[in-house]
Design a protein around this motif. Structure first.
Motif, PDB file in Angstrom:
ATOM      1  N   PRO A 161       0.816  -1.209   0.000  1.00 17.33           N
ATOM      2  CA  PRO A 161       0.000   0.000   0.000  1.00 17.33           C
ATOM      3  C   PRO A 161       0.856   1.268   0.000  1.00 17.33           C
ATOM      4  CG  PRO A 161       0.072  -0.898   2.201  1.00 17.33           C
ATOM      5  CD  PRO A 161       0.778  -1.893   1.312  1.00 17.33           C
ATOM      6  N   LEU A 162       0.264   2.327  -0.518  1.00 20.52           N
ATOM      7  CA  LEU A 162       0.925   3.624  -0.503  1.00 20.52           C
ATOM      8  C   LEU A 162       0.923   4.166   0.916  1.00 20.52           C
ATOM      9  CD1 LEU A 162       2.036   5.920  -2.408  1.00 20.52           C
ATOM     10  CD2 LEU A 162      -0.268   6.886  -2.335  1.00 20.52           C
ATOM     11  N   PRO A 163       2.092   4.583   1.441  1.00 20.78           N
ATOM     12  CA  PRO A 163       2.075   5.219   2.765  1.00 20.78           C
ATOM     13  C   PRO A 163       1.110   6.404   2.776  1.00 20.78           C
ATOM     14  CG  PRO A 163       4.322   4.775   2.057  1.00 20.78           C
ATOM     15  CD  PRO A 163       3.445   4.507   0.869  1.00 20.78           C
ATOM     16  N   ARG A 164       0.270   6.483   3.785  1.00 23.24           N
ATOM     17  CA  ARG A 164      -0.764   7.521   3.813  1.00 23.24           C
ATOM     18  C   ARG A 164      -0.156   8.913   3.730  1.00 23.24           C
ATOM     19  NH1 ARG A 164      -6.058   7.454   4.762  1.00 23.24           N
ATOM     20  NH2 ARG A 164      -5.924   5.217   5.210  1.00 23.24           N
ATOM     21  N   HIS A 165       0.948   9.111   4.401  1.00 24.41           N
ATOM     22  CA  HIS A 165       1.635  10.409   4.365  1.00 24.41           C
ATOM     23  C   HIS A 165       3.069  10.165   3.898  1.00 24.41           C
ATOM     24  CE1 HIS A 165      -1.443  11.583   7.673  1.00 24.41           C
ATOM     25  NE2 HIS A 165      -1.939  11.762   6.453  1.00 24.41           N
ATOM     26  N   TRP A 166       3.186   9.850   2.597  1.00 21.35           N
ATOM     27  CA  TRP A 166       4.453   9.409   2.029  1.00 21.35           C
ATOM     28  C   TRP A 166       5.482  10.528   1.936  1.00 21.35           C
ATOM     29  CZ3 TRP A 166       5.629  12.240  -2.192  1.00 21.35           C
ATOM     30  CH2 TRP A 166       4.575  12.791  -2.928  1.00 21.35           C
ATOM     31  N   HIS A 167       5.052  11.774   2.074  1.00 25.67           N
ATOM     32  CA  HIS A 167       5.976  12.904   1.961  1.00 25.67           C
ATOM     33  C   HIS A 167       6.509  13.280   3.344  1.00 25.67           C
ATOM     34  CE1 HIS A 167       7.991  16.444   0.591  1.00 25.67           C
ATOM     35  NE2 HIS A 167       7.329  16.561  -0.537  1.00 25.67           N
ATOM     36  N   GLY A 168       7.415  12.420   3.848  1.00 28.15           N
ATOM     37  CA  GLY A 168       8.059  12.704   5.129  1.00 28.15           C
ATOM     38  C   GLY A 168       7.118  12.717   6.306  1.00 28.15           C
ATOM     39  N   GLY A 169       5.987  12.019   6.205  1.00 29.07           N
ATOM     40  CA  GLY A 169       5.022  12.001   7.287  1.00 29.07           C
ATOM     41  C   GLY A 169       4.164  13.250   7.360  1.00 29.07           C
ATOM     42  N   ASP A 170       4.279  14.123   6.395  1.00 29.85           N
ATOM     43  CA  ASP A 170       3.566  15.405   6.391  1.00 29.85           C
ATOM     44  C   ASP A 170       2.296  15.270   5.549  1.00 29.85           C
ATOM     45  OD1 ASP A 170       2.787  18.124   5.465  1.00 29.85           O
ATOM     46  OD2 ASP A 170       4.557  18.748   6.596  1.00 29.85           O
ATOM     47  N   ALA A 171       1.130  15.399   6.198  1.00 22.34           N
ATOM     48  CA  ALA A 171      -0.145  15.207   5.505  1.00 22.34           C
ATOM     49  C   ALA A 171      -0.379  16.283   4.450  1.00 22.34           C
ATOM     50  CB  ALA A 171      -1.293  15.202   6.514  1.00 22.34           C
ATOM     51  N   PHE A 172      -0.071  17.529   4.766  1.00 19.32           N
ATOM     52  CA  PHE A 172      -0.335  18.625   3.829  1.00 19.32           C
ATOM     53  C   PHE A 172       0.498  18.460   2.559  1.00 19.32           C
ATOM     54  CE2 PHE A 172      -0.083  22.746   1.902  1.00 19.32           C
ATOM     55  CZ  PHE A 172      -1.271  23.398   2.216  1.00 19.32           C
ATOM     56  N   LYS A 173       1.788  18.243   2.711  1.00 18.17           N
ATOM     57  CA  LYS A 173       2.654  18.086   1.539  1.00 18.17           C
ATOM     58  C   LYS A 173       2.224  16.883   0.701  1.00 18.17           C
ATOM     59  CE  LYS A 173       6.793  20.096   3.707  1.00 18.17           C
ATOM     60  NZ  LYS A 173       8.200  19.841   4.129  1.00 18.17           N
ATOM     61  N   THR A 174       1.964  15.768   1.393  1.00 14.76           N
ATOM     62  CA  THR A 174       1.560  14.553   0.683  1.00 14.76           C
ATOM     63  C   THR A 174       0.308  14.806  -0.139  1.00 14.76           C
ATOM     64  OG1 THR A 174       2.503  13.114   2.386  1.00 14.76           O
ATOM     65  CG2 THR A 174       0.777  12.174   0.976  1.00 14.76           C
ATOM     66  N   HIS A 175      -0.701  15.384   0.486  1.00  9.50           N
ATOM     67  CA  HIS A 175      -1.990  15.497  -0.192  1.00  9.50           C
ATOM     68  C   HIS A 175      -2.014  16.629  -1.217  1.00  9.50           C
ATOM     69  CE1 HIS A 175      -3.353  12.276   2.147  1.00  9.50           C
ATOM     70  NE2 HIS A 175      -3.686  12.935   3.245  1.00  9.50           N
ATOM     71  N   LEU A 176      -1.101  17.572  -1.135  1.00  7.98           N
ATOM     72  CA  LEU A 176      -0.992  18.544  -2.219  1.00  7.98           C
ATOM     73  C   LEU A 176      -0.562  17.821  -3.501  1.00  7.98           C
ATOM     74  CD1 LEU A 176      -1.044  21.610  -3.032  1.00  7.98           C
ATOM     75  CD2 LEU A 176       1.443  21.494  -2.837  1.00  7.98           C
ATOM     76  N   PHE A 177       0.458  16.983  -3.380  1.00  7.32           N
ATOM     77  CA  PHE A 177       0.900  16.202  -4.538  1.00  7.32           C
ATOM     78  C   PHE A 177      -0.183  15.214  -4.975  1.00  7.32           C
ATOM     79  CE2 PHE A 177       5.093  17.744  -3.354  1.00  7.32           C
ATOM     80  CZ  PHE A 177       5.758  17.826  -4.565  1.00  7.32           C
ATOM     81  N   ASP A 178      -0.829  14.550  -4.000  1.00  9.59           N
ATOM     82  CA  ASP A 178      -1.889  13.598  -4.334  1.00  9.59           C
ATOM     83  C   ASP A 178      -3.018  14.282  -5.098  1.00  9.59           C
ATOM     84  OD1 ASP A 178      -0.482  11.637  -2.949  1.00  9.59           O
ATOM     85  OD2 ASP A 178      -1.736  11.769  -1.148  1.00  9.59           O
ATOM     86  N   ALA A 179      -3.415  15.466  -4.632  1.00  6.36           N
ATOM     87  CA  ALA A 179      -4.527  16.183  -5.264  1.00  6.36           C
ATOM     88  C   ALA A 179      -4.170  16.596  -6.686  1.00  6.36           C
ATOM     89  CB  ALA A 179      -4.900  17.404  -4.430  1.00  6.36           C
ATOM     90  N   MET A 180      -2.924  17.005  -6.906  1.00  6.18           N
ATOM     91  CA  MET A 180      -2.506  17.333  -8.268  1.00  6.18           C
ATOM     92  C   MET A 180      -2.514  16.092  -9.141  1.00  6.18           C
ATOM     93  SD  MET A 180       0.461  20.272  -7.976  1.00  6.18           S
ATOM     94  CE  MET A 180       1.596  19.352  -6.928  1.00  6.18           C
ATOM     95  N   SER A 181      -2.069  14.979  -8.597  1.00  7.40           N
ATOM     96  CA  SER A 181      -2.008  13.732  -9.377  1.00  7.40           C
ATOM     97  C   SER A 181      -3.385  13.313  -9.867  1.00  7.40           C
ATOM     98  CB  SER A 181      -1.395  12.615  -8.533  1.00  7.40           C
ATOM     99  OG  SER A 181      -1.383  11.398  -9.245  1.00  7.40           O
ATOM    100  N   VAL A 182      -4.408  13.498  -9.042  1.00  9.02           N
ATOM    101  CA  VAL A 182      -5.765  13.100  -9.423  1.00  9.02           C
ATOM    102  C   VAL A 182      -6.218  13.833 -10.686  1.00  9.02           C
ATOM    103  CG1 VAL A 182      -8.189  13.215  -8.694  1.00  9.02           C
ATOM    104  CG2 VAL A 182      -6.453  12.386  -7.101  1.00  9.02           C
ATOM    105  N   LEU A 183      -5.700  15.026 -10.917  1.00  8.83           N
ATOM    106  CA  LEU A 183      -6.097  15.812 -12.088  1.00  8.83           C
ATOM    107  C   LEU A 183      -5.493  15.269 -13.383  1.00  8.83           C
ATOM    108  CD1 LEU A 183      -5.508  19.444 -10.711  1.00  8.83           C
ATOM    109  CD2 LEU A 183      -7.521  17.996 -10.430  1.00  8.83           C
ATOM    110  N   PHE A 184      -4.392  14.546 -13.302  1.00 14.48           N
ATOM    111  CA  PHE A 184      -3.604  14.248 -14.493  1.00 14.48           C
ATOM    112  C   PHE A 184      -4.230  13.252 -15.470  1.00 14.48           C
ATOM    113  CE2 PHE A 184       0.315  15.631 -11.943  1.00 14.48           C
ATOM    114  CZ  PHE A 184       0.245  16.910 -12.464  1.00 14.48           C
ATOM    115  N   PRO A 185      -4.811  12.145 -15.034  1.00 13.71           N
ATOM    116  CA  PRO A 185      -5.298  11.183 -16.044  1.00 13.71           C
ATOM    117  C   PRO A 185      -6.281  11.802 -17.033  1.00 13.71           C
ATOM    118  CG  PRO A 185      -5.152  10.115 -13.919  1.00 13.71           C
ATOM    119  CD  PRO A 185      -4.887  11.580 -13.675  1.00 13.71           C
ATOM    120  N   ASP A 186      -7.304  12.489 -16.543  1.00 17.50           N
ATOM    121  CA  ASP A 186      -8.265  13.115 -17.441  1.00 17.50           C
ATOM    122  C   ASP A 186      -7.669  14.333 -18.131  1.00 17.50           C
ATOM    123  OD1 ASP A 186     -10.744  11.517 -17.039  1.00 17.50           O
ATOM    124  OD2 ASP A 186     -10.499  12.173 -14.973  1.00 17.50           O
ATOM    125  N   GLY A 187      -6.896  15.106 -17.383  1.00 16.10           N
ATOM    126  CA  GLY A 187      -6.304  16.308 -17.956  1.00 16.10           C
ATOM    127  C   GLY A 187      -5.365  16.001 -19.107  1.00 16.10           C
TER     128      GLY A 187
END
Length: 280
Positions: A23-49
């Motif tokens: 499984p993907l570590p929930r907070h893979w960016h150094g344990g930091d939820a904000f940093k992790t989910h900023l990248f995660d949120a951008m990634s969600v845009l990419f397949p359709d975009g």
């Protein structure tokens, strides 16, 4: 209009298996939820975009007579198609963690379907050109500033470096196509304003959703530290404001931000991996 990508720079997809953590570590960016989910949120845009980007360039492919630019269009389509596939796998990892990716994608899908059905092809290409500038300046930051991915899971950091490298390589392709088939600076500026709004809206929506699922939405320290990381004195987004604004200038071209040295610096890492994958 001929290609303005630096001579000798080949644009071609690298078919790599990134073997994302499962499984993907929930907070893979150094344990930091904000940093992790900023990248995660951008990634969600990419397949359709990125499928939209491919389609918008294909609408004008037959109008391009320059052989070099045509070859770069082929490379652009290949790279964006592979990005879409990798980020689909990334999205599945997020689903496995309990995030409602379908909810986050729903609005994007509806908006892009409306644009493709109702708006002129030149408007679609202008939208692609503007978003390509946003991704290009962020890609430059990822490659030139290790702070963006410092402390991240190595496999995830590698995925984002690869994506940043290829976004840099093809950053002028959609722009060059647009210059040939339209060239309207007014249309590009309007598209950039709209793209900036929706990119900010969709990314923030994803960030809020994931923090809420983590039970951290109302944790003021998460927001304080995250906003300082983005917009503080040395904030990663703050440093992009000048490069972003250049797009609105008369006579701007993506390769005025000449970061070919970063392409040369990082190509070795991924070209070597591509060679090994083909050999295997």
């Amino acid at each position: 209009m001929i290609s303005t990508t630096p001579p000798g720079l080949q644009i071609r997809p690298r078919h790599l298996d990134f073997d994302l953590p499962n499984p993907l570590p929930r907070h893979w960016h150094g344990g930091d939820a904000f940093k992790t989910h900023l990248f995660d949120a951008m990634s969600v845009l990419f397949p359709d975009g990125e499928r939209f980007f491919i389609d918008s360039v294909r609408l004008f492919r037959e109008q391009i007579s320059d052989a070099t630019l045509n070859e770069q269009i082929r490379g652009f389509i290949g790279q964006e198609g592979h990005h879409s596939r990798e980020h689909l796998e990334y999205s599945q990892r997020l689903r496995d963690l309990g995030y409602d990716v379908d909810y986050l994608e729903r609005g994007i899908k509806r908006r892009l379907a409306f644009v493709q059905k109702h708006l002129p092809a030149a408007v679609q290409l202008a939208a692609t050109t503007s978003v390509e500038h946003l991704t290009a300046i962020m890609a430059d930051a990822v490659l030139s500033n290790p702070q963006w991915t410092a402390g991240a899971d190595p496999a995830m950091a590698k995925l984002w470096r690869w994506h940043a490298l290829e976004e840099t390589e093809h950053k002028a392709v959609a722009f060059d196509v647009f210059q040939q088939v339209s060239g309207s600076k007014w249309l590009l500026r309007r598209a950039m304003l709209q793209s900036t709004f929706f990119f900010t809206f969709d990314t923030t929506k994803g960030l809020i959703h994931m923090l809420k699922r983590d039970g951290l939405l109302w944790n003021w320290r998460v927001w304080r530290d995250g906003l300082v990381w983005l917009w503080g004195k040395d904030g990663i987004f703050r440093k992009l404001v000048g490069a972003y604004a250049d797009f609105y200038k008369t006579g701007f071209h993506p390769w005025q931000h000449n970061n070919l040295h970063l392409v040369e610096q990082y190509r070795g890492e991924f070209d070597a991996a591509t060679t090994k994958a083909v050999a295997a």
